[in-house]
Design a protein around this motif. Structure first.
Motif, PDB file in Angstrom:
ATOM      1  N   ASN A 103     -53.859 -45.969   6.126  1.00  0.00           N
ATOM      2  CA  ASN A 103     -54.198 -46.327   7.527  1.00  0.00           C
ATOM      3  C   ASN A 103     -53.421 -47.563   7.962  1.00  0.00           C
ATOM      4  OD1 ASN A 103     -56.059 -44.326   7.237  1.00  0.00           O
ATOM      5  ND2 ASN A 103     -57.866 -45.611   7.567  1.00  0.00           N
ATOM      6  N   LYS A 106     -49.863 -46.745   8.601  1.00  0.00           N
ATOM      7  CA  LYS A 106     -49.674 -46.021   9.869  1.00  0.00           C
ATOM      8  C   LYS A 106     -49.711 -46.983  11.056  1.00  0.00           C
ATOM      9  CE  LYS A 106     -51.014 -41.351   8.625  1.00  0.00           C
ATOM     10  NZ  LYS A 106     -51.791 -40.155   9.031  1.00  0.00           N
ATOM     11  N   ARG A 107     -50.537 -48.027  10.948  1.00  0.00           N
ATOM     12  CA  ARG A 107     -50.589 -49.032  12.027  1.00  0.00           C
ATOM     13  C   ARG A 107     -49.264 -49.783  12.136  1.00  0.00           C
ATOM     14  NH1 ARG A 107     -55.150 -48.342  15.307  1.00  0.00           N
ATOM     15  NH2 ARG A 107     -56.669 -47.337  13.957  1.00  0.00           N
ATOM     16  N   ALA A 110     -47.279 -47.861  14.310  1.00  0.00           N
ATOM     17  CA  ALA A 110     -47.809 -47.916  15.690  1.00  0.00           C
ATOM     18  C   ALA A 110     -47.456 -49.255  16.361  1.00  0.00           C
ATOM     19  CB  ALA A 110     -49.315 -47.717  15.674  1.00  0.00           C
ATOM     20  N   ILE A 182     -52.564 -57.394  23.546  1.00  0.00           N
ATOM     21  CA  ILE A 182     -53.802 -56.645  23.268  1.00  0.00           C
ATOM     22  C   ILE A 182     -53.555 -55.452  22.341  1.00  0.00           C
ATOM     23  CG2 ILE A 182     -55.480 -55.083  24.338  1.00  0.00           C
ATOM     24  CD1 ILE A 182     -55.833 -57.133  26.565  1.00  0.00           C
ATOM     25  N   THR A 183     -52.551 -54.629  22.660  1.00  0.00           N
ATOM     26  CA  THR A 183     -52.321 -53.430  21.842  1.00  0.00           C
ATOM     27  C   THR A 183     -52.045 -53.813  20.393  1.00  0.00           C
ATOM     28  OG1 THR A 183     -51.429 -52.315  23.785  1.00  0.00           O
ATOM     29  CG2 THR A 183     -50.972 -51.305  21.657  1.00  0.00           C
ATOM     30  N   VAL A 186     -55.171 -55.083  18.681  1.00  0.00           N
ATOM     31  CA  VAL A 186     -56.124 -54.019  18.365  1.00  0.00           C
ATOM     32  C   VAL A 186     -55.704 -53.323  17.068  1.00  0.00           C
ATOM     33  CG1 VAL A 186     -56.791 -51.681  19.057  1.00  0.00           C
ATOM     34  CG2 VAL A 186     -57.073 -53.582  20.651  1.00  0.00           C
ATOM     35  N   HIS A 187     -54.416 -53.054  16.919  1.00  0.00           N
ATOM     36  CA  HIS A 187     -53.947 -52.448  15.667  1.00  0.00           C
ATOM     37  C   HIS A 187     -54.202 -53.381  14.487  1.00  0.00           C
ATOM     38  CE1 HIS A 187     -52.355 -48.840  17.342  1.00  0.00           C
ATOM     39  NE2 HIS A 187     -51.490 -49.456  18.128  1.00  0.00           N
ATOM     40  N   LEU A 189     -56.589 -55.579  14.295  1.00  0.00           N
ATOM     41  CA  LEU A 189     -58.034 -55.558  14.057  1.00  0.00           C
ATOM     42  C   LEU A 189     -58.402 -54.404  13.123  1.00  0.00           C
ATOM     43  CD1 LEU A 189     -59.930 -56.163  17.419  1.00  0.00           C
ATOM     44  CD2 LEU A 189     -60.277 -57.348  15.256  1.00  0.00           C
ATOM     45  N   PHE A 190     -57.831 -53.226  13.421  1.00  0.00           N
ATOM     46  CA  PHE A 190     -58.117 -52.064  12.568  1.00  0.00           C
ATOM     47  C   PHE A 190     -57.557 -52.283  11.160  1.00  0.00           C
ATOM     48  CE2 PHE A 190     -59.027 -49.682  16.526  1.00  0.00           C
ATOM     49  CZ  PHE A 190     -60.162 -48.996  16.122  1.00  0.00           C
ATOM     50  N   LYS A 193     -59.900 -54.566   9.378  1.00  0.00           N
ATOM     51  CA  LYS A 193     -61.115 -53.831   9.019  1.00  0.00           C
ATOM     52  C   LYS A 193     -60.856 -52.957   7.792  1.00  0.00           C
ATOM     53  CE  LYS A 193     -65.377 -52.728   9.634  1.00  0.00           C
ATOM     54  NZ  LYS A 193     -66.406 -53.765   9.468  1.00  0.00           N
TER      55      LYS A 193
END
Lengths: 231, 231
Positions: A103, A106-107, A110, A182-183, A186-187, A189-190, A193
């Motif tokens: 994951n 993959k970010r 992104a 922001i974008t 957010v990535h 942040l994931f 996590k």
């Protein structure tokens, strides 16, 4: 049971633990690679990490089949049964660590741009070092059947959670200050996590090692209870 | 094997499938409750959902022990072994669905304010209806041992992923337009991700049902390959 059969059985249990250790090594590397790919925006390393996860999945499937065959054939009891059950659960946690590393990788793709903040990168790296060392320590504890070492890993998870929480707050602040990030935030942040969840899997493994060795359950500590914490 | 033993064995397999179905019912309810708590900001329902997850965890632990005992005692082969393995894996997926529902419930408490956008709430509800119907259908497919129904569930996961992606983009837009909603939108992003992952677990269950019934693996479809998609 003849000497020969007994030793053949021991060899099977050792081979099983060896397969789990092999999965552990691959999961550790995938996790470390995914985060260096993130911090250095290394798309090639990210792609390689994503591809590599297939290996961990197939090792897990092979091991699961082998373990069931072993149970069917040997009808283990007590300590032997606990070792086989622990191996199944630990392999399951390691397969999920691989998914979480994938994951993160993959970010990286992104995000596909340099991290806005070195400070953030340092936070993520620090959190990763801790979670990675948790993973190494718990795999050593499993190899050495060291219940006390497993207990220490469980206790240390609170530290990973604390860093995650501070990164979470920091990222929110960045987003509020500058909508353009922001974008990316957010990535991140994931990603953070996912890293925090890898720490939770190290804790699960610690609890399974402790039970395997002692036959007793480790009391769930605060960190574990907050596994699915809302930040 | 005597008639009596055979029928006793069948009873055990039926009881096992019944326990999995019971877990399925609890996981479905937890998921539905968590999302209604989110949409209506019902903190009491959220807290009840968080508390309720303990029941699912203990059912899973009991079932896992029972299934290993069953394998030790019966040394199942072929179809019986596939049914027991499938039950173990499906129970594991259902336990994780419960964790994801609990995550959503914890976000309700973290948000602790009305949702800024009814449109967003509708998106999340729509995604939930789909994922929930996937979960219901795959549990029916398991109960009826219907491989074709399981295949249809796997195919439909792409739709859940598509709604998730549109919610993700919408939430980013809201955050860029109004920094005051960033914190709430971040929590909603994690909720949407948890719901998308519940859809992935329905897909895992579908693959296990298909294998249990046919002994063949379902080819992984696009949706499944994107399980850890980077949005």
């Amino acid at each position: 049971m003849s000497e020969h059969t007994v030793s053949a059985y021991d060899d099977e249990l050792t081979a099983m633990a060896g397969k789990v250790a092999e999965m552990g090594g691959i999961a550790e590397k995938a996790f470390a690679d995914a985060v260096s790919a993130l911090v250095s925006q290394d798309l090639e390393l990210a792609k390689a990490t994503i591809k590599g996860d297939v290996r961990l999945d197939s090792l897990y499937n092979e091991l699961e089949v082998k373990l069931i065959e072993l149970i069917v054939r040997r009808q283990p009891m007590g300590q032997d049964l606990r070792e086989i059950t622990a191996a199944t659960r630990i392999a399951n946690d390691l397969e999920r660590v691989g998914d979480l590393a994938k994951n993160v990788a993959k970010r990286v793709i992104a995000i596909d741009s340099d991290l806005q903040s070195k400070k953030l990168a340092i936070g993520v790296e620090h959190m990763t070092e801790l979670a990675l060392s948790q993973l190494k320590q718990v795999l050593d504890a499993y190899a050495r059947k060291d219940a006390e070492a497993a207990r220490r890993v469980q206790e240390a998870d609170a530290e990973v959670d604390a860093i995650y929480t501070s990164i979470f707050r920091e990222l929110l602040t960045y987003m509020m200050e500058d909508p353009r990030v922001i974008t990316q935030c957010v990535h991140l942040l994931f990603c953070a996590k996912n890293i925090e969840r890898i720490g939770d899997h190290a804790t699960n493994i610690a609890e399974n090692v402790y039970y395997m060795v002692t036959g007793e359950r480790l009391p769930e500590d605060r960190a574990k209870v907050d596994e699915t914490g809302a930040v």
